[in-house]
Enzyme design. Sequence first.
Site, PDB file in Angstrom:
ATOM      1  CE  LYS A  88      50.605   5.034  52.882  1.00 43.04           C
ATOM      2  NZ  LYS A  88      52.032   4.792  53.096  1.00 43.04           N
ATOM      3  NE  ARG A 112      58.736  12.988  55.206  1.00 44.16           N
ATOM      4  CZ  ARG A 112      59.632  12.062  54.827  1.00 44.16           C
ATOM      5  NH1 ARG A 112      60.748  12.431  54.230  1.00 44.16           N
ATOM      6  NH2 ARG A 112      59.406  10.794  55.050  1.00 44.16           N
TER       7      ARG A 112
END
Length: 505
Positions: free
Chosen positions: A282, A356
Amino acid sequence: MLEFSVKSGAPEKQRTACLIVGVFESRRLTPAAETIDRASEGFLTAVTRRGDMDGEIGDTLLLHGVPNIQADRVLLVGLGKERELDIRGLVKATRAAVEALHHRGTSECVSHLTEIDIRGCSLEQVLRQSIVSIEDTLYRFDELKTDKELGPRRPLRKVTFILSNRKDLMEAERHVREATAISNGVRVAKNLANRPGNLLTPTTMADYARKMTETHVDLQVEVLDQSRMEALGMNALLSVAKGSSEPPKMIVMEHMGADADTPPIVLVGKGVTFDSGGISLKPGPDMDQMKFDMGGAAATIGVMSAVAEMQLPINVVALVPTVENMPDGNALKPGDVIRSMSGQTIEVLNTDAEGRLILCDALTYAGRYKPQAVIDLATLTGACLIALGRVPSAVLSNKDALANELIQAGENANDRVWQLPLWDEYQDQLKSNFADMANIGGREGGTITAAAFLSRFTREYDWAHLDIAGTAWKVGDAKGATGRPVALLAEFLMKRAEQASVGKK
């Protein structure tokens, strides 16, 4: 700890440090304020006519020396236009009242705001929202500060709500207990999510869950370690943890308040205690906020705290897959293909789409409970923040009836959600040349394609997905966890428990 209670009685006879009454726009007094005005020979009318209180929602005015009443002071609170007052308006006014009193050395007060007829609201909603909003307003996370924030010398400790009908007292006392349990659950979620990643790890979160059984004796907690998960084939979950020195955990919490053969509702909370993005690192700015990436796990544990405290006659199971997502020589790489617990293979195109991956194995594990329904909650996609902002959470579901239940629960709990579509056409974006699916579907419709990915692991039961990426925490001067959607899910479970109870009669 704040103490809440209910009683009935005339406003001019309340012996209290402060009496709270409302004023609508155009200086229209509420019934309790009118009673005070008559007892004080027009004192409130004189004040409002001078222009000191016009009734704009959230305005407050503290009055001393109001004649002919028992209260030391009277706090006037603006309620806005009378015909437009709803539960959100009541919450805003209640917050304003509490803020006005908390720093003025008022340790206890009596509120007549609960007597006001709120459009479309039951007494239960009014009391619950009043208590939850007061607790939220006064919440502070300062346990890690050497010098605690200097609060008031005599902070607000006790709030009494006045009811217009004495016959409602017993029912109202039950609502107060329920609201207190929900507020405690919200506080649990906030405290967990606000802790930094060096103090809240998968291991310490599991320890916290275990410790809850000391307070809630009917709550059962089991923690699956890495070897157990390897034996179960939870390779998607385990792949995310490969780059971290912190071992992954799967926390299993069970509250069995109904018959053993009654299928449970299963909650699944994403628990990434810190998300660096892994190899798909990130950007540096605001990466500190990625300690909140376990907001779904924190809320799930908070809900279980509320359910256990209320001793709801319902079976609820919470699954909390928890990992740390870090980059090192062992970390998951873009292009890797992993086989999930379900047997389906996943091509990892971005290691920052890790939530996920841990959820899909937990959702497969949920199937062994033969559940009534499964609800997962996760800070899953930045796309959700772009689509909906920070007001509602997103809900997507393979069962519209379940989505509608959650939408209604959100309205009742003032913890709203907005439904997004989950059409088959979105599945095409997850196609992979090398596996059964890719773990991302591109920039377009990112929240929906993330849910479409999860839907491939939930075909055996009714399922809803709550994306709380925009609602789990606040930024700026108010930066910190919100505890959402504890109130929403507590409302949903209470309604399910009520329906089950009615069905048995």
